[in-house]
Write a protein that holds these residues in place. Sequence first.
Motif, PDB file in Angstrom:
ATOM      1  N   LEU A 150       0.183  -7.914   3.753  1.00  0.00           N
ATOM      2  CA  LEU A 150      -0.070  -6.476   3.638  1.00  0.00           C
ATOM      3  C   LEU A 150       1.180  -5.706   4.027  1.00  0.00           C
ATOM      4  CD1 LEU A 150      -3.544  -6.363   5.470  1.00  0.00           C
ATOM      5  CD2 LEU A 150      -3.007  -7.093   3.143  1.00  0.00           C
ATOM      6  N   SER A 153      -7.224  -0.432  -4.297  1.00  0.00           N
ATOM      7  CA  SER A 153      -7.619  -0.292  -2.893  1.00  0.00           C
ATOM      8  C   SER A 153      -7.524  -1.662  -2.235  1.00  0.00           C
ATOM      9  CB  SER A 153      -9.062   0.193  -2.813  1.00  0.00           C
ATOM     10  OG  SER A 153      -9.924  -0.862  -3.224  1.00  0.00           O
ATOM     11  N   MET A 154      -7.391  -1.629  -0.891  1.00  0.00           N
ATOM     12  CA  MET A 154      -7.299  -2.878  -0.139  1.00  0.00           C
ATOM     13  C   MET A 154      -8.508  -3.770  -0.430  1.00  0.00           C
ATOM     14  SD  MET A 154      -5.880  -4.366   2.757  1.00  0.00           S
ATOM     15  CE  MET A 154      -5.783  -3.601   4.345  1.00  0.00           C
ATOM     16  N   MET A 207       0.854  -1.192   0.000  1.00  0.00           N
ATOM     17  CA  MET A 207       0.000   0.000   0.000  1.00  0.00           C
ATOM     18  C   MET A 207       0.884   1.235   0.000  1.00  0.00           C
ATOM     19  SD  MET A 207      -2.846  -1.556   2.483  1.00  0.00           S
ATOM     20  CE  MET A 207      -1.542  -2.475   3.235  1.00  0.00           C
ATOM     21  N   GLY A 265       2.340  -1.823   4.381  1.00  0.00           N
ATOM     22  CA  GLY A 265       2.050  -0.383   4.329  1.00  0.00           C
ATOM     23  C   GLY A 265       3.187   0.365   5.011  1.00  0.00           C
TER      24      GLY A 265
END
Length: 419
Positions: A379, A361-362, A331, A381
């Motif tokens: 994930l 987008s997630m 992200m 970020g």
Amino acid sequence: MALRAPSGMNDTLPEEVGRFQTLERAFQECMHLAGFREVRTPLLETTSLFSGAIGEITDVVEKEMYSFTHREEPLTLRPEGTAGVVRAYIEHKVQNREPLSKWYYMGAMFRAERPQKGRYRQFHQLGAEVFGDPGPHVDAEVIDLLVRFIAGLGIAAPEVLLNTIGSEEARSHYRTALIAYLEPKKSALTEESQRRLERNPLRILDSKSQADQALLADAPTLHPFLSEEDQKHFDAVRRTLDALGTPYRVDQKLVRGLDYYTRTLFEIKAAKDKLGAGDTVAGGGRYDGLVASLGGPSVPAFGFGAGLERLLIAAELKTDPSVVDVVVLPMGDAAVLSGVKFARQLRDAKIRTEVETRGSSMKAALRRANALGARYAVLIGDRELESGLWALKDLNAHAQEELSPDSIVAKLSASGGAR
Ligand code: HAM
């Protein structure tokens, strides 16, 4: 006008290719277990190879070949596998290197037939050829191998039809008898069969016309013309099949549509409910004269071809619908570099991985992870980049833990690529 694939030629989209691959792998495994090695020959061969091998007066050569002349060279897209494989066997003088060759092949064949379910203009065969064993035991062994392969695909009760058409000499006596029987009835035969009567009367036996078949009802059969050696060969094929416990039905009418056969012939039928009239999933036999007639040494041979698409229609094949094990979701721009690198690390550990590179987008990315059948998402970020601990999300258990990249690889490797 919208572009379309040529009639009778099909695209196989990725969701369907998995079933093809499963079947091809099962065939490869079956053949490797029996000591067969793969051979690959060109899709195009010189036209005269096929007319010489298959026979001028056959449906395949008369009506079904895709032939053209390219720079004065007559070429044909292969309608079957045996002729090209025999050509390669002769061209590379394989017989000088080994007395016995067991080869298999998988690939596209082309016949300009009227397309219907299970019958296409481009189709695929799984085939095998044995050079250098005069039989009879190998005939039965190879038939049994194929029957077990077909049954192993979950195709119920494949039916084996078996026949012998004897040696060239027996066939020549039979030909004379068949012509003598049909000559007085000639005018009642279809035009095509009339034409075949002189040059290749045995082809009339597999005429699709009901009128021809009615005329053939009392025709002489070939078996009384078999030599003692032919009969002994056939009896031994049957004994070996009996010993293996492979059921078969002798069908004296079975002649098959290609001219190169001698002695043993067979066809395997299956799943009529799914395949209808095209329920012959495989066929083959012995062709002891073909290698020599194409200019090679005198080497006996036996083989078969199975229709891949027909097997797929008949089989209950389970394939893994998942495309990847893990989706890496970076992200933000900074995370993408780490994400792409980490995907590489996972693949090096044989874990199937897609990395999201579009900046989705997630929510959209997780939807795609689901569609790909992924078990995990990783994930990455800003927070994860800072801490060095990335979020491993178990998409089945809806659980999440924070781990170092190396620990994630170790964990997923330990669970067998998450599958
Ligand atoms: P074949 O009987 O002509 O034999 O073809 C073998 C198999 O290919 C058939 O049983 C059928 O399953 C499949 N097949 C044939 N034509 C089509 C089509 N138009 N669409 C879909 N499937 C089709 C041979 O080709 C010999 N070369 C077999 C052989 C090998 N004999 C000795 N060695």
